[in-house]
Motif scaffolding. Sequence first.
Motif, short mmCIF file in Angstrom:
data_model
loop_
_atom_site.label_atom_id
_atom_site.label_comp_id
_atom_site.label_asym_id
_atom_site.label_seq_id
_atom_site.Cartn_x
_atom_site.Cartn_y
_atom_site.Cartn_z
N VAL A 59 0.83 -1.21 0.00
CA VAL A 59 0.00 0.00 0.00
C VAL A 59 0.86 1.26 0.00
CG1 VAL A 59 -2.05 -1.04 1.07
CG2 VAL A 59 -0.21 -0.17 2.53
N ASN A 60 2.02 1.20 -0.65
CA ASN A 60 2.92 2.36 -0.66
C ASN A 60 2.30 3.58 -1.32
OD1 ASN A 60 4.89 0.88 0.63
ND2 ASN A 60 5.95 0.30 -1.25
N LYS A 67 -0.74 10.69 3.22
CA LYS A 67 -0.01 11.67 4.04
C LYS A 67 1.19 12.29 3.34
CE LYS A 67 2.64 8.03 6.48
NZ LYS A 67 3.01 7.51 7.81
N GLY A 68 1.27 12.14 1.99
CA GLY A 68 2.40 12.70 1.28
C GLY A 68 2.06 13.82 0.33
N ILE A 69 0.77 14.23 0.28
CA ILE A 69 0.33 15.28 -0.63
C ILE A 69 -0.10 16.53 0.14
CG2 ILE A 69 -1.34 15.91 -2.43
CD1 ILE A 69 0.70 13.87 -3.37
N ALA A 190 -6.29 1.92 -7.64
CA ALA A 190 -7.19 1.70 -6.51
C ALA A 190 -6.60 2.29 -5.23
CB ALA A 190 -7.45 0.21 -6.32
N GLN A 191 -5.28 2.37 -5.19
CA GLN A 191 -4.62 2.87 -3.97
C GLN A 191 -4.87 4.36 -3.74
OE1 GLN A 191 -0.86 1.51 -2.53
NE2 GLN A 191 -0.73 -0.06 -4.09
N THR A 267 4.57 1.55 -8.65
CA THR A 267 3.79 1.14 -7.49
C THR A 267 4.67 0.63 -6.36
OG1 THR A 267 1.93 0.54 -8.93
CG2 THR A 267 1.93 -0.39 -6.71
N ILE A 268 5.67 -0.17 -6.71
CA ILE A 268 6.58 -0.71 -5.71
C ILE A 268 7.30 0.41 -4.96
CG2 ILE A 268 8.74 -2.03 -5.42
CD1 ILE A 268 7.70 -3.83 -7.74
#
Length: 332
Positions: A59-60, A67-69, A190-191, A267-268
């Motif tokens: 779920v990276n 919490k990164g935007i 989807a993430q 994604t990874i």
Amino acid sequence: MTTIVISIVLLALIFDFYNGMNDAANSIATIVSTRVLTPLQAVAWAAFFNFAAAFFFGVNVATTIGKGIVDVNIVDNYVIFSGLVGAILLTATATHLGLPISVSHAIIGGYGGAGLIKGGIDAIILSGYIKVLIFIFLAPILGLVIALFFSVVTLWIVKDMPPRKVDKYFRKLQLVSAAIYSLSHGSNDAQKTIGIITVILFTNGVLGNTFHVPFSVVLLSHSVIALGTLVGGWKVIRTLGMRVTKLTPFGGFSAETSAGLTIIGATIFGIPVSTTHTITGAIIGVGATKSLSAVRWGVARNILWAWILTIPLSALFAMLTYEISTKIGSWF
């Protein structure tokens, strides 16, 4: 959970559904245009692998969105609601007009616009946005270059084979490449919804003091995006699969495999890329192996303008929604 929280989660799932509808074109346009599968078979195939992606890759990306935007300390229900409305308005409009936009950038623009109008520039996590902006340009270029290279190498491998035999083999291989691409699409796209729903739950105290992604949210988001893919945005599918360039099973295989591997890599590393940008770049790369004239550059130009306007328009819609919703909220 309160009624407000449930309502905003449902709004996030509407966005997720439209994500699947608009991006159905990404997953099935090539395999439909090459007539390897019928449209209904193709959306069922893509929907299955969109859902299966819930069990791979972690779920990276969801954590980056969550919490990164935008600084979670200024996020409230108004910010999330406004960001979702901004993204849905743009995505729904583009889907019904047949434009393959980046739904990822719609939610990033909407969420960021709502955060900006509430907390100013300090509310925006610039490092997260810089990463996204870099990949606006890098994702389609990577898709194009890898598809071009992949096509040239594969053409060299099959150069002595009869065209009918090549077509027969690649019709089967395209089932594999479509599965790889749909898996990569589900794993990254989807993430975005997973991240937004997790923020909703966290800011309303449902998750406690630690930001983490519940697996129930993962399953729910993947189920809804798969349903959206199953319904399919047919105008978008026609634009991407039949109007940009004419594809053969060989070309479809090259485009899907190249784009899928690019997206899985992103994604990874937790990078929320545009699956639309990536597959479009890959399709153009495949078309360019024949000749530059094989690409319908007028259609590509219209798609490019839609890409450029996605973040600012969704941000603008979110800002207007925030102003209206907070004023209405102050009356009660």
